[in-house]
Design a protein around this motif. Structure first.
Motif, PDB file in Angstrom:
ATOM      1  N   TRP A   1      -2.726 106.276  23.289  1.00 57.44           N
ATOM      2  CA  TRP A   1      -1.527 107.007  22.870  1.00 57.44           C
ATOM      3  C   TRP A   1      -0.322 106.062  22.867  1.00 57.44           C
ATOM      4  CZ3 TRP A   1       2.840 106.975  25.752  1.00 57.44           C
ATOM      5  CH2 TRP A   1       2.713 106.651  27.108  1.00 57.44           C
ATOM      6  N   PHE A   2      -0.335 105.081  23.780  1.00 60.65           N
ATOM      7  CA  PHE A   2       0.762 104.118  23.841  1.00 60.65           C
ATOM      8  C   PHE A   2       0.906 103.382  22.515  1.00 60.65           C
ATOM      9  CE2 PHE A   2       1.761  99.568  24.609  1.00 60.65           C
ATOM     10  CZ  PHE A   2       3.098  99.703  24.930  1.00 60.65           C
ATOM     11  N   VAL A   3      -0.229 103.003  21.926  1.00 59.62           N
ATOM     12  CA  VAL A   3      -0.211 102.309  20.639  1.00 59.62           C
ATOM     13  C   VAL A   3       0.277 103.242  19.530  1.00 59.62           C
ATOM     14  CG1 VAL A   3      -1.701 101.243  18.906  1.00 59.62           C
ATOM     15  CG2 VAL A   3      -1.982 100.661  21.320  1.00 59.62           C
ATOM     16  N   GLU A   4      -0.151 104.495  19.573  1.00 58.65           N
ATOM     17  CA  GLU A   4       0.343 105.484  18.604  1.00 58.65           C
ATOM     18  C   GLU A   4       1.867 105.547  18.617  1.00 58.65           C
ATOM     19  OE1 GLU A   4      -2.673 109.223  17.933  1.00 58.65           O
ATOM     20  OE2 GLU A   4      -1.296 109.292  19.615  1.00 58.65           O
ATOM     21  N   VAL A   5       2.422 105.728  19.804  1.00 61.34           N
ATOM     22  CA  VAL A   5       3.877 105.878  19.926  1.00 61.34           C
ATOM     23  C   VAL A   5       4.575 104.579  19.554  1.00 61.34           C
ATOM     24  CG1 VAL A   5       5.767 106.393  21.526  1.00 61.34           C
ATOM     25  CG2 VAL A   5       3.632 107.688  21.664  1.00 61.34           C
ATOM     26  N   LEU A   6       3.999 103.453  19.937  1.00 62.60           N
ATOM     27  CA  LEU A   6       4.616 102.165  19.609  1.00 62.60           C
ATOM     28  C   LEU A   6       4.629 101.936  18.106  1.00 62.60           C
ATOM     29  CD1 LEU A   6       5.950  99.787  20.949  1.00 62.60           C
ATOM     30  CD2 LEU A   6       3.713  98.690  21.161  1.00 62.60           C
ATOM     31  N   LEU A   7       3.597 102.356  17.410  1.00 58.78           N
ATOM     32  CA  LEU A   7       3.594 102.275  15.949  1.00 58.78           C
ATOM     33  C   LEU A   7       4.729 103.115  15.356  1.00 58.78           C
ATOM     34  CD1 LEU A   7      -0.215 102.434  15.049  1.00 58.78           C
ATOM     35  CD2 LEU A   7       1.390 100.642  14.340  1.00 58.78           C
ATOM     36  N   LEU A   8       4.944 104.303  15.920  1.00 57.63           N
ATOM     37  CA  LEU A   8       6.038 105.155  15.450  1.00 57.63           C
ATOM     38  C   LEU A   8       7.385 104.486  15.695  1.00 57.63           C
ATOM     39  CD1 LEU A   8       7.181 107.828  14.393  1.00 57.63           C
ATOM     40  CD2 LEU A   8       7.025 108.717  16.739  1.00 57.63           C
ATOM     41  N   PHE A   9       7.584 103.940  16.887  1.00 60.83           N
ATOM     42  CA  PHE A   9       8.843 103.269  17.196  1.00 60.83           C
ATOM     43  C   PHE A   9       9.060 102.069  16.274  1.00 60.83           C
ATOM     44  CE2 PHE A   9       9.071 104.661  21.951  1.00 60.83           C
ATOM     45  CZ  PHE A   9       9.335 105.951  21.541  1.00 60.83           C
ATOM     46  N   ALA A  10       7.998 101.329  15.973  1.00 58.38           N
ATOM     47  CA  ALA A  10       8.118 100.178  15.082  1.00 58.38           C
ATOM     48  C   ALA A  10       8.542 100.623  13.686  1.00 58.38           C
ATOM     49  CB  ALA A  10       6.797  99.421  15.024  1.00 58.38           C
ATOM     50  N   ALA A  11       7.964 101.727  13.212  1.00 53.15           N
ATOM     51  CA  ALA A  11       8.331 102.238  11.888  1.00 53.15           C
ATOM     52  C   ALA A  11       9.786 102.687  11.857  1.00 53.15           C
ATOM     53  CB  ALA A  11       7.407 103.394  11.511  1.00 53.15           C
ATOM     54  N   VAL A  12      10.228 103.348  12.927  1.00 54.85           N
ATOM     55  CA  VAL A  12      11.629 103.778  12.999  1.00 54.85           C
ATOM     56  C   VAL A  12      12.553 102.576  13.004  1.00 54.85           C
ATOM     57  CG1 VAL A  12      13.342 104.924  14.461  1.00 54.85           C
ATOM     58  CG2 VAL A  12      11.097 105.977  14.121  1.00 54.85           C
ATOM     59  N   TYR A  13      12.191 101.529  13.757  1.00 53.61           N
ATOM     60  CA  TYR A  13      13.029 100.334  13.795  1.00 53.61           C
ATOM     61  C   TYR A  13      13.090  99.668  12.412  1.00 53.61           C
ATOM     62  CZ  TYR A  13      14.902  95.780  14.907  1.00 53.61           C
ATOM     63  OH  TYR A  13      15.686  94.647  14.915  1.00 53.61           O
ATOM     64  N   ALA A  14      11.940  99.590  11.727  1.00 52.78           N
ATOM     65  CA  ALA A  14      11.926  98.981  10.398  1.00 52.78           C
ATOM     66  C   ALA A  14      12.793  99.771   9.428  1.00 52.78           C
ATOM     67  CB  ALA A  14      10.483  98.899   9.887  1.00 52.78           C
ATOM     68  N   LEU A  15      12.771 101.096   9.541  1.00 56.56           N
ATOM     69  CA  LEU A  15      13.617 101.924   8.688  1.00 56.56           C
ATOM     70  C   LEU A  15      15.086 101.686   8.994  1.00 56.56           C
ATOM     71  CD1 LEU A  15      13.850 104.183   6.582  1.00 56.56           C
ATOM     72  CD2 LEU A  15      13.678 105.843   8.452  1.00 56.56           C
ATOM     73  N   TYR A  16      15.411 101.575  10.289  1.00 58.19           N
ATOM     74  CA  TYR A  16      16.798 101.291  10.685  1.00 58.19           C
ATOM     75  C   TYR A  16      17.266  99.959  10.112  1.00 58.19           C
ATOM     76  CZ  TYR A  16      20.209  98.991  13.702  1.00 58.19           C
ATOM     77  OH  TYR A  16      21.258  98.246  14.170  1.00 58.19           O
ATOM     78  N   ARG A  17      16.422  98.937  10.189  1.00 57.73           N
ATOM     79  CA  ARG A  17      16.817  97.621   9.680  1.00 57.73           C
ATOM     80  C   ARG A  17      16.948  97.627   8.166  1.00 57.73           C
ATOM     81  NH1 ARG A  17      15.976  92.964  12.795  1.00 57.73           N
ATOM     82  NH2 ARG A  17      16.551  91.899  10.862  1.00 57.73           N
ATOM     83  N   ARG A  18      16.129  98.439   7.511  1.00 56.86           N
ATOM     84  CA  ARG A  18      16.214  98.503   6.051  1.00 56.86           C
ATOM     85  C   ARG A  18      17.541  99.088   5.611  1.00 56.86           C
ATOM     86  NH1 ARG A  18      11.752 101.383   2.012  1.00 56.86           N
ATOM     87  NH2 ARG A  18      12.762 100.784   0.050  1.00 56.86           N
ATOM     88  N   ARG A  19      18.043 100.044   6.378  1.00 58.67           N
ATOM     89  CA  ARG A  19      19.293 100.705   6.011  1.00 58.67           C
ATOM     90  C   ARG A  19      20.519  99.977   6.545  1.00 58.67           C
ATOM     91  NH1 ARG A  19      18.314 107.247   6.099  1.00 58.67           N
ATOM     92  NH2 ARG A  19      16.504 107.262   4.700  1.00 58.67           N
ATOM     93  N   ALA A  20      20.318  99.084   7.507  1.00 54.98           N
ATOM     94  CA  ALA A  20      21.443  98.344   8.068  1.00 54.98           C
ATOM     95  C   ALA A  20      21.898  97.276   7.089  1.00 54.98           C
ATOM     96  CB  ALA A  20      21.043  97.710   9.401  1.00 54.98           C
ATOM     97  N   SER A  21      23.144  96.860   7.210  1.00 53.68           N
ATOM     98  CA  SER A  21      23.700  95.857   6.302  1.00 53.68           C
ATOM     99  C   SER A  21      23.106  94.481   6.531  1.00 53.68           C
ATOM    100  CB  SER A  21      25.224  95.789   6.482  1.00 53.68           C
ATOM    101  OG  SER A  21      25.550  95.502   7.838  1.00 53.68           O
ATOM    102  N   GLY A  22      22.599  94.254   7.728  1.00 51.05           N
ATOM    103  CA  GLY A  22      22.010  92.960   8.055  1.00 51.05           C
ATOM    104  C   GLY A  22      21.684  92.923   9.524  1.00 51.05           C
TER     105      GLY A  22
END
Length: 370
Positions: free
Chosen positions: A145-166
């Motif tokens: 389950w730890f890997v499941e949640v970590l995958l979700l957190f990684a996806a959220v972080y990637a989405l945040y970086r995509r929308r950030a200016s840099g």
């Protein structure tokens, strides 16, 4: 834009911390096997008072160790994204986390749960329960389950970086977080955890998804976010040595004052929920700060033995359920106190886990994933 990496060399003290936390995970599940908490594939309820000591060990671990894993993962997430870019980062996470998750679900989990087939069939009132139906009824990712949640957190972080200016620039000079910020963070974590547990109480289990501790999600998310911020600002490197004493002192005092309230208050009541939420927040922050500075200052080196242990720790995390079930099943006929069986299985399981992890990681191409 090229971002200067804050971590220019490998942080061996973080590797050593991962090893220590992985050992705790293995011991944690051995303790669950022989305590009074029926939350493991092979469970032998304690028949003596030593089972209470195992339950306390489990409760103390649960208060901080998985949150610590998320904080460490957060610390290395921005750098991985900077090096690989958004798509490369997500592709790497899917390979290094997604493949082990699938292997566990399709290969290792059936081995871990096989011994519970008769009990599940009896509960279903069937003597001819097809294995595929048993597999689906008992479906969950176990410790992965730890890997499941970590995958979700990684996806959220990637989405945040995509929308950030840099990407945010790293701090010119690493500095520790102000004490008042740590206090406010701890208080906020306690408050959010308390409110969350009014809806998601301790002990709630989410089937299929398989989260054994959804009541701790605020801690996991918050500490992952702290790890992300710590990467840019150099918090782990900048924490003063006195933070170790303060962290361990806060953890100790909160335990002495609040853990008795948690134990004696009405089960599931507001007083117990509040006391447990405050204790876990203070204890987790205190122990994490204490251990980070302790390992950074005293266990920063890594010889061949420590390098071997840390290099195979993730594989141990993946395979340890099968190892523990096999060993505990083999000694099931031994009549001994719960604490004795805990010690026996732990002494056998730890070297077996690392030995088997070495063999697995020696397979062709396994190192690309593990």
């Amino acid at each position: 834009m090229t971002v200067r990496p804050l971590f220019k060399t490998r942080l061996h003290y973080i590797d050593n911390l991962r090893t220590a936390l992985t050992v705790l995970v293995v011991l944690h599940h051995v303790a669950v096997t022989y305590g009074n908490i029926p939350a493991w594939y092979h469970f032998e309820p304690a028949r003596d008072a030593s089972g209470v000591a195992l339950d306390i060990f489990v409760a103390v671990n649960q208060a901080f160790f998985m949150g610590f894993f998320f904080l460490i993962a957060g610390m290395f997430t921005p750098g991985a994204h900077d090096r690989k870019g958004g798509r490369g980062f997500l592709r790497d996470r899917l390979i290094r986390l997604g493949i082990p998750l699938l292997v566990y679900l399709l290969v290792l989990r059936p081995l871990a749960v096989f011994g519970s087939y008769d009990a599940v069939a009896a509960a279903a009132g069937r003597t001819d329960l097809p294995y595929w139906m048993f597999y689906l009824v008992t479906w969950d990712p176990g410790p992965m389950w730890f890997v499941e949640v970590l995958l979700l957190f990684a996806a959220v972080y990637a989405l945040y970086r995509r929308r950030a200016s840099g990407p945010p620039a790293p701090a010119a000079t690493p500095a520790p977080p102000p004490l008042r910020a740590v206090v406010w963070f701890t208080a906020g974590l306690a408050a959010v955890t308390f409110l969350w547990r009014l809806v998601v109480p301790v002990g709630l289990y989410i089937p299929v998804i398989g989260l054994p501790t959804p009541s701790h999600l605020p801690q996991y998310a918050a500490l992952f976010a702290v790890g992300v911020m710590a990467h840019r600002r150099g918090w782990a490197q900048a924490l003063p040595a006195r933070a170790r004493r303060a962290g361990f002192a806060a953890a100790g005092v909160s335990t002495l004052l609040l853990l008795p309230v948690v134990a004696l208050a009405p089960q599931g009541g507001l007083a117990q929920t509040l006391a447990q939420s405050v204790w876990e927040a203070v204890f987790a922050v205190g122990v994490i700060v204490g251990l980070l500075t302790l390992f950074r200052d005293r266990y920063a080196g890594q010889g061949r033995a420590a390098g071997f242990l840390s290099g195979h720790a993730f594989t141990v995390y993946i395979i340890h359920p099968v190892v523990l079930v096999a060993i505990s099943t083999a000694v099931a006929g031994l009549h001994a106190a719960a604490i004795v069986k805990f010690a026996l299985v732990a002494v056998i399981a730890l070297p077996v886990c690392w030995g088997l992890a070495y063999l697995i990681k020696s397979l062709p191409h396994a190192g690309r994933v593990l």
